[in-house]
Design a protein around this motif. Sequence first.
Motif, PDB file in Angstrom:
ATOM      1  N   LEU A 140       0.783  -1.065   0.116  1.00  0.00           N
ATOM      2  CA  LEU A 140      -0.076   0.152   0.060  1.00  0.00           C
ATOM      3  C   LEU A 140       0.671   1.047  -0.024  1.00  0.00           C
ATOM      4  O   LEU A 140       1.011   2.149  -0.534  1.00  0.00           O
ATOM      5  CB  LEU A 140      -0.979  -0.407   1.550  1.00  0.00           C
ATOM      6  CG  LEU A 140      -2.082  -1.307   1.178  1.00  0.00           C
ATOM      7  CD1 LEU A 140      -2.915  -0.671   2.326  1.00  0.00           C
ATOM      8  CD2 LEU A 140      -3.013  -0.149   0.314  1.00  0.00           C
ATOM      9  N   ALA A 141       1.475   1.433   0.881  1.00  0.00           N
ATOM     10  CA  ALA A 141       2.347   2.457   1.039  1.00  0.00           C
ATOM     11  C   ALA A 141       3.309   2.873  -0.054  1.00  0.00           C
ATOM     12  O   ALA A 141       3.920   3.883  -0.430  1.00  0.00           O
ATOM     13  CB  ALA A 141       3.782   2.491   2.460  1.00  0.00           C
ATOM     14  N   ARG A 142       3.807   2.177  -1.425  1.00  0.00           N
ATOM     15  CA  ARG A 142       4.802   1.758  -2.130  1.00  0.00           C
ATOM     16  C   ARG A 142       3.768   2.572  -3.309  1.00  0.00           C
ATOM     17  O   ARG A 142       3.955   3.146  -4.170  1.00  0.00           O
ATOM     18  CB  ARG A 142       5.040   0.429  -2.947  1.00  0.00           C
ATOM     19  CG  ARG A 142       5.911   0.182  -3.613  1.00  0.00           C
ATOM     20  CD  ARG A 142       6.446  -1.295  -4.589  1.00  0.00           C
ATOM     21  NE  ARG A 142       7.181  -1.695  -3.398  1.00  0.00           N
ATOM     22  CZ  ARG A 142       6.464  -2.347  -3.221  1.00  0.00           C
ATOM     23  NH1 ARG A 142       5.692  -3.085  -2.894  1.00  0.00           N
ATOM     24  NH2 ARG A 142       7.513  -3.194  -2.179  1.00  0.00           N
ATOM     25  N   VAL A 143       2.130   2.342  -3.310  1.00  0.00           N
ATOM     26  CA  VAL A 143       1.878   3.298  -4.751  1.00  0.00           C
ATOM     27  C   VAL A 143       1.130   4.645  -4.082  1.00  0.00           C
ATOM     28  O   VAL A 143       0.994   5.171  -4.606  1.00  0.00           O
ATOM     29  CB  VAL A 143      -0.015   2.130  -4.387  1.00  0.00           C
ATOM     30  CG1 VAL A 143      -0.800   3.213  -5.219  1.00  0.00           C
ATOM     31  CG2 VAL A 143       0.611   0.862  -4.822  1.00  0.00           C
ATOM     32  N   TYR A 144       1.296   4.724  -2.552  1.00  0.00           N
ATOM     33  CA  TYR A 144       0.461   5.727  -2.296  1.00  0.00           C
ATOM     34  C   TYR A 144       2.040   6.943  -2.349  1.00  0.00           C
ATOM     35  O   TYR A 144       2.193   8.117  -3.119  1.00  0.00           O
ATOM     36  CB  TYR A 144       0.710   6.439  -0.557  1.00  0.00           C
ATOM     37  CG  TYR A 144      -0.491   5.459  -0.514  1.00  0.00           C
ATOM     38  CD1 TYR A 144      -1.516   4.581  -0.643  1.00  0.00           C
ATOM     39  CD2 TYR A 144      -0.065   4.316   1.065  1.00  0.00           C
ATOM     40  CE1 TYR A 144      -2.926   4.772  -0.148  1.00  0.00           C
ATOM     41  CE2 TYR A 144      -1.568   3.872   1.825  1.00  0.00           C
ATOM     42  CZ  TYR A 144      -2.734   3.854   0.743  1.00  0.00           C
ATOM     43  OH  TYR A 144      -3.853   4.061   1.456  1.00  0.00           O
TER      44      TYR A 144
END
Length: 607
Positions: free
Chosen positions: A507-511
């Motif tokens: 998730l953090a990578r997409v953000y």
Amino acid sequence: MNDDLKATIAFLETVHPYDTLPKDELARVAGCFVRNEFAADTLVYQIGEPLAGIFLIKRGGVEVLDRNGGLVSLLAARNTFGERGLMRDGLAATTAHTREDSTILMLPAIEFRELIARFPSFERFFNRGRGQDHHTSDISTLKVADLIARKPLSCAPDTPVAEAARMMRDAQISSLGVTDGEKLVGILTVRDLANKVLAEGRSATTPVAKVMTAKPISLPPTALGTDILHIMLERKIGHLPIVEDGRFVGMITQTDLTRFQAVSSAVLVRDLAGATKVAEMAAVTARIPRLLVQLVGGNHAHEVVTRLITDIADTVTRRLLALAEAELGAAPVPYLWLACGSQGRQEQTGVSDQDNCMIIHNNATPDDMVYFAKMAKIVSDGLNECGYVYCPGDMMATADRWRVRQKLWRDYFQRWIAVPSNEAQMLASVMFDLRPIGGTVSLYQELQQETLDMAAKNSIFVAHMIANSLKHTPPLGLIRGFATIRSGEHRNHIDMKHNGVVPVADLARVYALQGRLTAANTRARLQGAEAAGIISTSGARDLIEAYDLIASMRLENQALLVRSGRKPDNFLSPTDLSDFERSHLRDAFVVVRTMQSALAHGKGAPG
């Protein structure tokens, strides 16, 4: 330059974080140190005294005591003391005196503060853990359970002394618990064998019960380290059994206390920096599991633990690069070694394989590329020997495709973004976690910004990356339960990596992609996404708290495995948790699932 200054410079080159200073700055700082010679049992400073600076032991040993006269630390060469009082209010927070004839260097306060302000390595080293009132790395305030180095070894009272001696020799220990069933009835030490068996001419078949120390003083696992220190000093003993409800559960020795003082991330980094052979480095990295136990036992935040452990991997890598250049000669063109995966995100734990690659300058000739192939093999083989095992997916610089010129890296990212196949999504996910370790950083910086801009503008690629980020899901079962592994070695366990921290990292990578954020660390990405408005403040706070809980429980489980004599892994049994812990862990997984759902529906991820 006089001989004394040369000697001080040579010494500081072996001490972290001074070893990170540029040569000119190191020489300047070395000239600022004041050298003091102290006889044994001499007061260096006492509580409440103004501190003129910080102290670094060059030779000898120092005892540090609290305001009640309790022993806080036993320090040796290359250890620093006095910094906490200096950084707080300028007054000594402890009392320090020499244990033996000692040479102690003092760095004036003004120079120390300048180093903190100018060099991040000093700020990180001396500010580590400050602001977290609940953490400690002092022996005196840790629980005894966190100091036990290994599973206890014991024998029955009727065991022949020769057999007991063989047990100690084979296990390389200096004492045994003597137990009747699980109940501790005595201890046997190497000194007992020497004084009561050999010196008195007893037979090798003499029962242990005849020469053991019966009904020894003991402590429960809930006692504090200060209790151990006080008992050992007062009674002049070197072995202290740990007993819980009559059961023998561990043994603490003076060697364990010395080992604790010797195992810190700074000490490991120092030892690695001075290593000249891979075998020496492997001996240092073998201490990482013990470091993990100490950091977790000291209640450090999970991001501090993983950062410190990753710093060690970074140091190993840079040292191996230096050894490779020493063997092969200087690099013919600029290059950059990068880490991806957990090392790239600075999130390594007690179990990690290696994920790395190389960017080579565009001017590299075919002969130059042969040089870098040899370098990659030296470094990758060395990492494997040091416990960072080869990547099962061959995501390593030894693979020809991950050791290429900068222009080909640019082509890779352009192709992955333009045609986001399943493989492209997977590779892009890994490569968006790249972090420079050693070499020419500029080879990556320009490429990173270009790639983030290109990817963020491509809505189809972003949608595919969102879909890829949803492949790992939290282990939620029906009716307030967990979806555990159904078969195999880890049956009825939760995979705290692939179903725990990885969904949050994805998730953090997409953000980060959506916000064009350059941070690779998961927690830093979540904080950056909140600041950039990519996710709401409430969503960010919930997800960060959920991540903190999941990551912390993963580390605590690994530390528990190490303390029980097993290798750390990522598998946790929910039955080992209390009802309270299970409830909170499930709530954390629900938060992650909710954020995954919001990303999927809010950003139009393809099915």
